[in-house]
Design a protein around this motif. Sequence first.
Motif, PDB file in Angstrom:
ATOM      1  N   ALA A  45      49.805  -6.002  -0.255  1.00 19.41           N
ATOM      2  CA  ALA A  45      51.128  -5.776   0.344  1.00 19.41           C
ATOM      3  C   ALA A  45      51.586  -4.336   0.127  1.00 19.41           C
ATOM      4  O   ALA A  45      52.141  -3.708   1.040  1.00 19.41           O
ATOM      5  CB  ALA A  45      52.136  -6.755  -0.252  1.00 19.41           C
ATOM      6  N   LEU A  46      51.370  -3.787  -1.067  1.00 15.18           N
ATOM      7  CA  LEU A  46      51.774  -2.410  -1.334  1.00 15.18           C
ATOM      8  C   LEU A  46      50.965  -1.409  -0.517  1.00 15.18           C
ATOM      9  O   LEU A  46      51.465  -0.328  -0.185  1.00 15.18           O
ATOM     10  CB  LEU A  46      51.605  -2.107  -2.827  1.00 15.18           C
ATOM     11  CG  LEU A  46      52.624  -2.738  -3.770  1.00 15.18           C
ATOM     12  CD1 LEU A  46      52.221  -2.518  -5.216  1.00 15.18           C
ATOM     13  CD2 LEU A  46      54.022  -2.176  -3.526  1.00 15.18           C
ATOM     14  N   ASP A  90      44.639  -4.560  12.564  1.00 16.08           N
ATOM     15  CA  ASP A  90      45.292  -4.586  13.874  1.00 16.08           C
ATOM     16  C   ASP A  90      44.490  -5.419  14.871  1.00 16.08           C
ATOM     17  O   ASP A  90      45.074  -6.155  15.685  1.00 16.08           O
ATOM     18  CB  ASP A  90      45.449  -3.159  14.401  1.00 16.08           C
ATOM     19  CG  ASP A  90      46.444  -2.351  13.576  1.00 16.08           C
ATOM     20  OD1 ASP A  90      47.305  -2.967  12.923  1.00 16.08           O
ATOM     21  OD2 ASP A  90      46.349  -1.099  13.594  1.00 16.08           O
ATOM     22  N   ALA A  91      43.168  -5.324  14.811  1.00 11.69           N
ATOM     23  CA  ALA A  91      42.328  -6.120  15.707  1.00 11.69           C
ATOM     24  C   ALA A  91      42.509  -7.616  15.438  1.00 11.69           C
ATOM     25  O   ALA A  91      42.558  -8.425  16.378  1.00 11.69           O
ATOM     26  CB  ALA A  91      40.867  -5.717  15.543  1.00 11.69           C
ATOM     27  N   ALA A  92      42.619  -7.984  14.169  1.00 11.98           N
ATOM     28  CA  ALA A  92      42.834  -9.391  13.839  1.00 11.98           C
ATOM     29  C   ALA A  92      44.199  -9.867  14.342  1.00 11.98           C
ATOM     30  O   ALA A  92      44.337 -11.003  14.813  1.00 11.98           O
ATOM     31  CB  ALA A  92      42.722  -9.589  12.326  1.00 11.98           C
ATOM     32  N   GLU A 147      49.255 -13.325   9.175  1.00 11.11           N
ATOM     33  CA  GLU A 147      49.078 -12.414   8.041  1.00 11.11           C
ATOM     34  C   GLU A 147      48.325 -13.068   6.891  1.00 11.11           C
ATOM     35  O   GLU A 147      47.476 -12.431   6.249  1.00 11.11           O
ATOM     36  CB  GLU A 147      50.452 -11.918   7.566  1.00 11.11           C
ATOM     37  CG  GLU A 147      51.218 -11.113   8.604  1.00 11.11           C
ATOM     38  CD  GLU A 147      50.451  -9.875   9.059  1.00 11.11           C
ATOM     39  OE1 GLU A 147      49.767  -9.258   8.231  1.00 11.11           O
ATOM     40  OE2 GLU A 147      50.547  -9.538  10.259  1.00 11.11           O
ATOM     41  N   LEU A 148      48.604 -14.337   6.601  1.00  7.32           N
ATOM     42  CA  LEU A 148      47.883 -15.015   5.529  1.00  7.32           C
ATOM     43  C   LEU A 148      46.411 -15.184   5.867  1.00  7.32           C
ATOM     44  O   LEU A 148      45.541 -15.023   5.008  1.00  7.32           O
ATOM     45  CB  LEU A 148      48.515 -16.385   5.248  1.00  7.32           C
ATOM     46  CG  LEU A 148      49.824 -16.383   4.457  1.00  7.32           C
ATOM     47  CD1 LEU A 148      50.350 -17.809   4.302  1.00  7.32           C
ATOM     48  CD2 LEU A 148      49.617 -15.745   3.088  1.00  7.32           C
ATOM     49  N   THR A 196      40.834 -14.168   4.996  1.00  3.93           N
ATOM     50  CA  THR A 196      39.533 -14.131   5.678  1.00  3.93           C
ATOM     51  C   THR A 196      38.969 -12.730   5.850  1.00  3.93           C
ATOM     52  O   THR A 196      37.758 -12.571   6.019  1.00  3.93           O
ATOM     53  CB  THR A 196      39.646 -14.790   7.064  1.00  3.93           C
ATOM     54  OG1 THR A 196      40.597 -14.075   7.856  1.00  3.93           O
ATOM     55  CG2 THR A 196      40.061 -16.234   6.944  1.00  3.93           C
ATOM     56  N   VAL A 197      39.822 -11.728   5.820  1.00  2.00           N
ATOM     57  CA  VAL A 197      39.365 -10.351   6.021  1.00  2.00           C
ATOM     58  C   VAL A 197      39.511  -9.521   4.750  1.00  2.00           C
ATOM     59  O   VAL A 197      38.530  -9.017   4.195  1.00  2.00           O
ATOM     60  CB  VAL A 197      40.119  -9.679   7.189  1.00  2.00           C
ATOM     61  CG1 VAL A 197      39.667  -8.227   7.346  1.00  2.00           C
ATOM     62  CG2 VAL A 197      39.901 -10.450   8.486  1.00  2.00           C
TER      63      VAL A 197
END
Length: 288
Positions: free
Chosen positions: A105-106, A180-182, A189-190, A195-196
Motif C-alpha cells: 500500500a505504501l 494497471d493491466a490487471a 485490488e485484493l 495473485t500478482v
Amino acid sequence: MSSTAQYGRRGSTVQQLSVTVLLLAVAGYFLLPVWWLIVSATKSNGDLFGSSGFWFGSSLHLAGNLTKVFEHSDGVFARWILNSALYSGGGAALATLLAAMAGYALAKYPFRGQEVIFGVVVGAVLIPPPLLALPLYLLASSAGIVNSYWSVLIPSVVTPFGVYLARVYAAASVPDELVDAARVDGAGELRIFFTVAVRLMSPALVTIFLFQFVGIWNNFFLPLMMLADDKLWPLTLGLYFWNSQLRDQPWYDVVVTGSLISAIPIVLAFLVLQRYWRSGLSAGSIKA
C-alpha cells in the motif's frame, strides 16, 4: 608470457587464497559453537566435564539424553516445542501478511502523509525491542490478556522492518504497468495483491518470514514478562528455567540436549525456504 602478466596472476592467486582462508576462519568461528553443542549432546554428565569439550566422550548417550529431555518435568518439553512453534509460525505468518499489505500500500497507493508514515516505520526499526517490553506488558495487562497465548502472539505480528522491506521491494519488483493491466482486465485490488504482487514479492516475503520466525523463536524477554504459567512458556524460557536450577540438580546433559533440539527448527526453516530466494521473478512478466 611477460613478467607483468606473471606477477598479476601470482597476485590474483594470493588474493584468492587470502579470501578463502579468511572465509574459512569466519565459517569456523560461527560453526565451532554448533559443533560443541552437537558433541556435548552425545555425552553423559560425567563426560561433559571429564573429556575434551570438542570431541566425543567414551560412549554415545544421545538417545538416552533425548529420552531424558522429553521425560523431564513430566514431559513439559514437548509442550514448550509446540508453544514455540505456535508463537513463531503463527506470529511470523501473520506478520509477513500484514507487512506485505502495508508495504504494498505504501509503495503503490499515493496518499497524503505517505512519506511521514514511512518515516515513522523507519524510525520504529531503530527502536530496540527490549525497550518496548514494559509498555507492551502494561497494554496487555489493561486488556486482560497477560499470561495467555495472545500476550505473546499479538506483539509478534508487528514488524516495522518487514513493512520497510516490503515497501522497498514492492516499489522495485511490482511494475506499475502490470498492476494497471490487471485493473484493465477487471481484477480487484485484493486479487491483484494476492495473485500478482505476492508472487513477485516472494523473495522479500520469505526474508520477512525468516527474520520474524527467528526473532520470535529466540525471544526471551517478552515471554518472561508476559507468562507465569510454565505450560505457556516457549523453549527459550523453559531452557532458561532448567538452566537456573543446575546448582541444585545436575542435569547438564538435559539442558545441552534441549538446546540442540531448539536449534533444529531454525536450521530446517532456512533449508526449506532458501529455494524461494530467487532474483528476477518479474523478468518477462510484462512481455507479450
